[in-house]
Design an enzyme around this catalytic site. Structure first.
Site, short mmCIF file in Angstrom:
data_model
loop_
_atom_site.label_atom_id
_atom_site.label_comp_id
_atom_site.label_asym_id
_atom_site.label_seq_id
_atom_site.Cartn_x
_atom_site.Cartn_y
_atom_site.Cartn_z
N HIS A 143 0.82 -1.21 0.00
CA HIS A 143 0.00 0.00 0.00
C HIS A 143 0.85 1.26 0.00
CE1 HIS A 143 -2.30 3.33 1.78
NE2 HIS A 143 -3.29 2.82 1.09
N CYS A 144 2.03 1.20 0.60
CA CYS A 144 2.76 2.43 0.90
C CYS A 144 3.39 3.10 -0.31
CB CYS A 144 3.83 2.16 1.96
SG CYS A 144 3.15 1.72 3.57
N LEU A 145 4.38 2.45 -0.92
CA LEU A 145 5.18 3.16 -1.91
C LEU A 145 4.45 3.48 -3.21
CD1 LEU A 145 8.78 1.77 -1.47
CD2 LEU A 145 7.57 3.54 -0.25
N ASP A 149 1.26 6.18 -1.33
CA ASP A 149 1.40 7.28 -0.38
C ASP A 149 2.04 8.54 -0.97
OD1 ASP A 149 0.36 5.38 1.23
OD2 ASP A 149 2.05 5.24 2.60
#
Length: 419
Positions: A260-262, A265
């Protein structure tokens, strides 16, 4: 302890929070709208690698953990933690999961309770989106009748050293009393909390952390592409640079970024800068461009390897080793393997995948599931190592007579080609 905690979202972020809250004595309701996931949790089956089934079964046996898909089970809660996904939808932030969670919790919100957002999002979300929904749905006033705050998740799936408890937790509140309540809750769960002045700073903290990683990974990914074209061993250069004890931090190339992050975000930060300031966040846009196209580069290298053997990609049997985006996790969200699979299928390749960590109901369509065995490797025309899970026997790949494209620099052998 007697307090009721509701954790909305029982995935890689929410489940560790729920388990720790049970461990320290809270009564916990874990809400998730994925029926298959809730059924598995009720049966003591963990799909999160950082939460063992023994831990989950112990929580269930305590009588203080209830997995559910029904928000009515959250009635009379004292503390609610929202850990739902915040994906991109056609390049735009999709906050619908936060909105629906807040609306559902608002129906059960009572005076004196606290609602904490952990989902990654742009600065301003807690105060400008979450709080108004809670107020509208409950008839209560934030800061007067109930508390609210933001604490960015810092879960690193598969990390054997830094887990939920020993990783410092950034905390914030919409006002001083809210911060006190939010910090008090997390002080009971983790070793150290780090308070900041408002939710906006806490929200930006998370985006800063992941944008830093995203940009630096893009740098080494582009170096890997140019290094190959220039005939330079970028992996050796990275190893050498890593011996410098100051002014350098090690990042390594790969087939792309996932989870989900890189992939998500930094785009939240870029979107907010564009929306609020009318300017482009050039570093993020460039990093997106490089990292998003790494699966295309992997495909080009694979096609070149097959071409050198006198074969075409069409009808070639390609084995992908590791589909999750990260070592020793089953998280396939936004994994670069998904884009590579799409590209391979478009080219007419016959694709198999080996990854025992990925949940069966999340396995990619049109990809045959296989075990990593000598027979499976020998039956392929090309193997691509995407994720180097520690339970893989990588020596099998190194010894194989089948050509292997190693995107992680983990293999040695006469038929191994590094990214």
């Amino acid at each position: 302890m007697g307090k009721k905690v509701v954790v909305v979202g029982q995935g890689y972020v929410g489940l560790p929070v729920a388990m720790r809250a049970v461990e320290v004595g809270y009564d916990v309701v874990g809400v998730d709208l994925d029926d298959a996931r809730v059924a598995a949790l009720r049966n003591g089956i963990s799909f999160v690698d950082d939460v063992s089934e023994a831990t989950l079964q112990s929580a269930l046996a305590s009588g203080r953990y209830m997995p559910t898909n029904d928000y009515s089970d959250s009635a009379e809660f004292d503390i609610a933690v929202i850990t739902v996904p915040t994906p991109l939808h056609e390049t735009l932030p999709d906050l619908s999961f936060i909105e629906s969670s807040a609306a559902s919790l608002a129906a059960n919100l009572r005076a004196g309770a606290v609602v904490i957002l952990e989902s990654t999002t742009y600065p301003g979300t807690t105060e400008e989106l979450l709080v108004p929904i809670l107020e509208s749905g409950s008839g209560l006033t934030a800061g007067k009748d109930f508390y609210a705050g933001y604490s960015p998740e810092r879960i690193d799936p598969g990390n054997p050293v830094w887990g939920f408890v020993n990783t410092p937790k950034v905390v914030s509140g919409i006002d001083a009393p809210s911060l006190e309540v939010v910090q008090g809750f997390y002080d009971s769960l983790v070793d150290r909390t780090v308070p900041v002045s408002s939710p906006k700073e806490a929200e930006l903290t998370k985006l800063l952390e992941n944008t830093f990683r995203h940009v630096n990974i893009a740098l080494v990914n582009e170096l890997a592409i140019f290094g190959h074209q220039l005939g330079v061993n970028v992996w050796e250069a990275i190893d050498a640079a890593s011996t410098k004890p100051f002014g350098y931090m090690r990042f390594t190339p790969g087939p792309g970024v996932g989870g989900h992050c890189l992939p998500v975000d930094p785009s939240y930060l870029s979107w907010q800068v564009k929306r609020k300031l009318g300017q482009n966040f050039r570093f993020v846009e460039l990093a997106n461009d490089v990292n998003d196209h790494m699966p295309d580069y992997v495909l080009q290298r694979a096609m070149r390897m097959l071409n050198d053997l006198g074969s075409a990609i069409r009808d070639s049997r390609v084995l992908l080793v590791g589909l999750a985006y990260k070592r020793d996790t089953g998280d396939i969200r936004e994994s670069p393997s998904l884009r590579l699979i799409e590209l391979l299928l478009e080219c007419g390749a016959l694709v198999k995948g080996a990854d025992g960590h990925v949940e069966a109901h999340r396995w990619p369509a049109h990809v045959e599931q296989a075990e990593l065995t000598s027979e499976t490797i020998d039956s392929a025309d090309l193997v691509i190592l995407l994720t180097d899970h520690t339970d893989f026997d990588l020596e099998l790949l190194g010894r194989s007579s089948t050509p292997v494209l190693d995107t992680r620099n983990r293999l040695r052998g006469p038929n191994v080609v590094r990214l």
